[in-house]
Write an enzyme that holds these catalytic residues in place. Structure first.
Site: not given
Length: 352
Positions: A63, A182, A214-215, A325
């Protein structure tokens, strides 16, 4: 492109969930020489196809999007209120530098405005205020504007996305620090794999999906898998590297320095056993270090991909990253290179 420069360029690119245009444009430019077909679907997924000897389809997914913020209100005195996009720990948000993407400029090169998330100094706070974390609704962004009109003149509008951003940098020979690893690390794995295989004909058709959203709920992978109709799939992620003080080993989903992490199960999928074993064999036969991501933390695009249409045999391979994150995630370059090698060898040897 060298791995270090690739990771830096991807990390620094803007790509908050729903606003992935800049990072998508960068990836498109990088992979165009290596694939037979490129398309951007209605949601913004970038889907790249490398045709092989058979119509059997293998899907690789990573992603593009990152967690961020969105401007929700402009105060009369020019301060900006905001809300979160994706999963933030609110304790780390105050006093951070932010970049806001405005509506001004070309589609994939929007004008950006810089600011800081305001934080009152301890000198003027009460004891009880010092002892509790700020709530998101109490925070604001200061862009140096003295009025709402001035903020608007600089291009700020409600709905503009923002990201906490510090330039990606190499800490030493092994470690890289940057935002959005990420899953820009996963995107980089796909790019490096396509580059390595550019002159080879695979036994199957390879379809790489650089996913949006995605998040905020695995949204892009859901629609991409539906239209790709893969026979098997592998999601490539940047996962939770928790080898740090205060976290017992049995609660560390993955650790840096041990190679790619293979998922057995997480909150979104129980991985197909045959595909997992094939990845294990590939790693062992080629002396590629690997580890298992401890179940059952987190979830990935694999959760939506494996449920697409009549079901898809799906696995997950991840690059361990500490402090995901947050604005400062950390990875080891040898873990990244081992992940690239595992995926390339697997693709090269797989027989449909």
């Amino acid at each position: 492109m060298e791995s270090i420069e690739l990771l830096k360029s991807l990390s620094d690119a803007f790509g908050v969930s729903g606003f992935e245009g800049e990072v998508r444009g960068l990836i498109r430019q990088l992979i165009e020489p290596y694939v037979d077909e490129l398309q951007v679907d209605p949601l913004g997924n970038l889907i790249a196809t490398k045709r092989g000897r058979k119509r059997f389809k293998m899907m690789l997914d990573a992603h593009m999007d990152e967690i961020g913020l969105m401007i929700s209100y402009i105060e009369e005195d020019g301060y900006l209120r905001f809300t979160a996009i994706g999963g933030w720990d609110e304790r780390i948000i105050p006093a951070q530098a932010v970049t806001i993407q405005t509506r001004k400029g070309a589609k994939e090169a929007r004008l950006k405005v810089h600011g800081v998330i305001g934080s009152a100094p301890p000198h003027i706070l009460k004891k009880e205020e010092l002892e509790r974390p700020l709530k998101l609704e109490e925070m604001f962004i200061d862009i140096g504007a003295s009025s709402r009109a001035e903020a608007e003149e600089r291009g700020i509008k409600i709905g503009d996305p923002a990201v906490i951003h510090y330039p990606c940098e190499r800490l030493n020979e092994l470690y890289l620090r940057g935002k959005a690893l990420d899953d820009r690390a996963g995107c980089a794995v796909l790019i490096k794999a396509l580059e390595a295989l550019k002159d080879e004909e695979l036994d199957f058709t390879l379809v790489c999906n650089f996913a949006v959203g995605e998040e905020v709920g695995l949204r892009g992978a859901r629609t991409a898998a539906y239209q790709i109709e893969p026979d098997i799939a592998i999601a490539i992620e940047g996962t939770i590297g928790a080898d740090m003080p205060g976290v017992p080993k049995h609660k560390q989903p993955a650790a840096l320095g041990r190679g790619p992490a293979l998922t057995v199960a997480d909150r979104s999928i129980i991985v197909n056993r045959e595909l997992l074993e094939a990845l294990e064999r590939t790693a062992e036969e080629n002396e590629i270090p690997y580890q298992y991501k401890l179940p059952v933390y987190g979830g990935t695009d694999a959760g939506e991909i494996h449920l697409s249409r009549g079901g898809v045999r799906t696995a997950v391979v991840s690059v361990p990253c500490r402090y995901i994150h947050s604005p400062h995630s950390l990875l080891r370059l040898d873990d990244f290179e081992a992940t690239v090698r595992l995926i390339v060898v697997f693709l090269r040897n797989y027989r449909a």
